[in-house]
Write a protein that holds these residues in place. Structure first.
Motif, PDB file in Angstrom:
ATOM      1  N   ASP A   1     -44.946  26.278  14.439  1.00 53.14           N
ATOM      2  CA  ASP A   1     -45.122  27.157  15.604  1.00 53.14           C
ATOM      3  C   ASP A   1     -44.832  26.450  16.922  1.00 53.14           C
ATOM      4  N   GLY A   2     -43.835  25.559  16.938  1.00 50.98           N
ATOM      5  CA  GLY A   2     -43.449  24.884  18.168  1.00 50.98           C
ATOM      6  C   GLY A   2     -44.348  23.726  18.542  1.00 50.98           C
ATOM      7  N   ASN A   3     -45.311  23.383  17.721  1.00 47.13           N
ATOM      8  CA  ASN A   3     -46.226  22.281  18.006  1.00 47.13           C
ATOM      9  C   ASN A   3     -45.517  20.964  17.706  1.00 47.13           C
ATOM     10  N   ILE A   4     -45.161  20.234  18.759  1.00 45.71           N
ATOM     11  CA  ILE A   4     -44.385  19.007  18.614  1.00 45.71           C
ATOM     12  C   ILE A   4     -45.164  17.932  17.871  1.00 45.71           C
ATOM     13  N   SER A   5     -46.439  17.802  18.149  1.00 48.07           N
ATOM     14  CA  SER A   5     -47.247  16.781  17.475  1.00 48.07           C
ATOM     15  C   SER A   5     -47.316  17.026  15.970  1.00 48.07           C
ATOM     16  N   ALA A   6     -47.560  18.269  15.575  1.00 50.63           N
ATOM     17  CA  ALA A   6     -47.640  18.599  14.149  1.00 50.63           C
ATOM     18  C   ALA A   6     -46.277  18.424  13.474  1.00 50.63           C
ATOM     19  N   ALA A   7     -45.215  18.835  14.153  1.00 50.04           N
ATOM     20  CA  ALA A   7     -43.869  18.676  13.583  1.00 50.04           C
ATOM     21  C   ALA A   7     -43.515  17.202  13.437  1.00 50.04           C
ATOM     22  N   ALA A   8     -43.894  16.385  14.423  1.00 50.35           N
ATOM     23  CA  ALA A   8     -43.623  14.946  14.349  1.00 50.35           C
ATOM     24  C   ALA A   8     -44.356  14.326  13.159  1.00 50.35           C
ATOM     25  N   ARG A   9     -45.590  14.736  12.928  1.00 49.13           N
ATOM     26  CA  ARG A   9     -46.325  14.226  11.763  1.00 49.13           C
ATOM     27  C   ARG A   9     -45.626  14.636  10.468  1.00 49.13           C
ATOM     28  N   ALA A  10     -45.166  15.877  10.402  1.00 51.05           N
ATOM     29  CA  ALA A  10     -44.480  16.359   9.200  1.00 51.05           C
ATOM     30  C   ALA A  10     -43.153  15.625   8.983  1.00 51.05           C
ATOM     31  N   LEU A  11     -42.497  15.243  10.074  1.00 46.46           N
ATOM     32  CA  LEU A  11     -41.229  14.519   9.985  1.00 46.46           C
ATOM     33  C   LEU A  11     -41.431  13.014   9.848  1.00 46.46           C
ATOM     34  N   ASN A  12     -42.691  12.583   9.910  1.00 46.77           N
ATOM     35  CA  ASN A  12     -43.038  11.169   9.809  1.00 46.77           C
ATOM     36  C   ASN A  12     -42.375  10.346  10.928  1.00 46.77           C
ATOM     37  N   MET A  13     -42.521  10.856  12.145  1.00 50.26           N
ATOM     38  CA  MET A  13     -41.989  10.142  13.299  1.00 50.26           C
ATOM     39  C   MET A  13     -42.967  10.248  14.460  1.00 50.26           C
ATOM     40  N   HIS A  14     -42.766   9.413  15.449  1.00 52.14           N
ATOM     41  CA  HIS A  14     -43.634   9.434  16.622  1.00 52.14           C
ATOM     42  C   HIS A  14     -43.334  10.684  17.448  1.00 52.14           C
ATOM     43  N   ARG A  15     -44.350  11.221  18.069  1.00 52.43           N
ATOM     44  CA  ARG A  15     -44.214  12.437  18.879  1.00 52.43           C
ATOM     45  C   ARG A  15     -43.190  12.263  19.997  1.00 52.43           C
ATOM     46  N   ARG A  16     -43.202  11.125  20.685  1.00 55.69           N
ATOM     47  CA  ARG A  16     -42.256  10.884  21.796  1.00 55.69           C
ATOM     48  C   ARG A  16     -40.813  10.823  21.289  1.00 55.69           C
ATOM     49  N   THR A  17     -40.622  10.275  20.081  1.00 57.18           N
ATOM     50  CA  THR A  17     -39.278  10.231  19.508  1.00 57.18           C
ATOM     51  C   THR A  17     -38.760  11.644  19.283  1.00 57.18           C
ATOM     52  N   LEU A  18     -39.606  12.505  18.754  1.00 57.23           N
ATOM     53  CA  LEU A  18     -39.219  13.893  18.538  1.00 57.23           C
ATOM     54  C   LEU A  18     -38.949  14.593  19.871  1.00 57.23           C
ATOM     55  N   GLN A  19     -39.771  14.334  20.877  1.00 55.89           N
ATOM     56  CA  GLN A  19     -39.537  14.940  22.192  1.00 55.89           C
ATOM     57  C   GLN A  19     -38.191  14.516  22.751  1.00 55.89           C
ATOM     58  N   ARG A  20     -37.844  13.238  22.600  1.00 58.59           N
ATOM     59  CA  ARG A  20     -36.535  12.759  23.083  1.00 58.59           C
ATOM     60  C   ARG A  20     -35.399  13.437  22.330  1.00 58.59           C
ATOM     61  N   MET A  21     -35.575  13.611  21.031  1.00 61.65           N
ATOM     62  CA  MET A  21     -34.542  14.292  20.237  1.00 61.65           C
ATOM     63  C   MET A  21     -34.336  15.723  20.723  1.00 61.65           C
ATOM     64  N   LEU A  22     -35.446  16.395  21.016  1.00 63.71           N
ATOM     65  CA  LEU A  22     -35.365  17.795  21.423  1.00 63.71           C
ATOM     66  C   LEU A  22     -34.800  17.969  22.827  1.00 63.71           C
ATOM     67  N   GLN A  23     -34.886  16.942  23.663  1.00 67.23           N
ATOM     68  CA  GLN A  23     -34.344  17.024  25.021  1.00 67.23           C
ATOM     69  C   GLN A  23     -32.829  16.899  25.039  1.00 67.23           C
ATOM     70  N   LYS A  24     -32.261  16.333  23.984  1.00 66.07           N
ATOM     71  CA  LYS A  24     -30.807  16.181  23.901  1.00 66.07           C
ATOM     72  C   LYS A  24     -30.180  17.514  23.511  1.00 66.07           C
ATOM     73  N   LYS A  25     -28.904  17.640  23.824  1.00 60.81           N
ATOM     74  CA  LYS A  25     -28.187  18.844  23.439  1.00 60.81           C
ATOM     75  C   LYS A  25     -27.972  18.839  21.929  1.00 60.81           C
ATOM     76  N   PRO A  26     -27.982  20.012  21.318  1.00 59.17           N
ATOM     77  CA  PRO A  26     -27.781  20.065  19.872  1.00 59.17           C
ATOM     78  C   PRO A  26     -26.361  19.672  19.486  1.00 59.17           C
ATOM     79  N   ALA A  27     -26.215  19.163  18.287  1.00 60.70           N
ATOM     80  CA  ALA A  27     -24.893  18.810  17.765  1.00 60.70           C
ATOM     81  C   ALA A  27     -24.093  20.090  17.560  1.00 60.70           C
ATOM     82  N   ILE A  28     -22.834  20.073  17.932  1.00 60.30           N
ATOM     83  CA  ILE A  28     -21.997  21.270  17.816  1.00 60.30           C
ATOM     84  C   ILE A  28     -21.478  21.430  16.400  1.00 60.30           C
TER      85      ILE A  28
END
Length: 176
Positions: free
Chosen positions: A148-175
């Motif tokens: 449901d858009g919860n970055i912290s929960a998604a980061a835990r599910a992806l086994n990565m740090h929350r800030r790493t996921l936030q940085r990924m999401l700030q970038k433009k998506p791959a075309i």
């Protein structure tokens, strides 16, 4: 004359789209957020909905728009297109899903053919092979949506740090 509603938080895009629709003899009302869109009295023939409305999510607004305006075709238009959001949008009642940038002719044509094709030729699926970068973007979007858009929960599910996921999401998506 057909009447359309644009729900988008970008006034420049809204102005350009409004002029393009007017040149084609169509009217376009603009709502900057969900509350403004739901406050409309007249039902539009079609709704163009952006997925990212500032702090709001177009996916969360979509079912309410579908209930409020049951006869209106809903086209989801987004600069952050992904397979998971496309599937979710269609399940929630959208009739079409287009990535930005999309010109006025493409948007109008999407409303003229509201039904997606029932079958996709197998050859078309083989020809489209997304890159690893695109596949990872899609998976991150899928996991984020599952939480449901919860970055912290998604980061835990992806086994990565929350800030790493936030940085990924700030970038433009791959075309591709």
């Amino acid at each position: 004359m057909q009447h359309f509603l644009l729900v988008d938080d970008d006034p420049t895009f809204a102005n350009l789209l409004e002029r393009g629709f007017a040149r084609r003899g169509l009217t376009l009302a603009w709502a900057e957020n969900g509350a403004d869109a739901l406050a409309l009295v007249a039902e539009p023939d079609g709704i163009i909905l952006d997925l990212n409305l500032g702090t709001e999510s177009g996916l969360q607004l979509l079912p309410e728009l579908h209930r409020r305006f049951p006869r209106a075709a809903i086209l989801v238009l987004t600069g952050y297109a992904s397979i998971s959001t496309a599937v979710t949008a269609i399940k929630l009642g959208a009739t079409q899903y287009l990535p930005k940038p999309a010109d006025v002719d493409t948007i109008v044509a999407a409303f003229q053919q509201p039904e997606a094709p029932a079958e996709v030729a197998p050859d078309a699926l083989v020809a489209f092979r997304p890159s690893v970068r695109k596949q990872s973007w899609e998976y991150v979007q899928f996991v984020l949506q599952q939480h449901d858009g919860n970055i912290s929960a998604a980061a835990r599910a992806l086994n990565m740090h929350r800030r790493t996921l936030q940085r990924m999401l700030q970038k433009k998506p791959a075309i591709r």
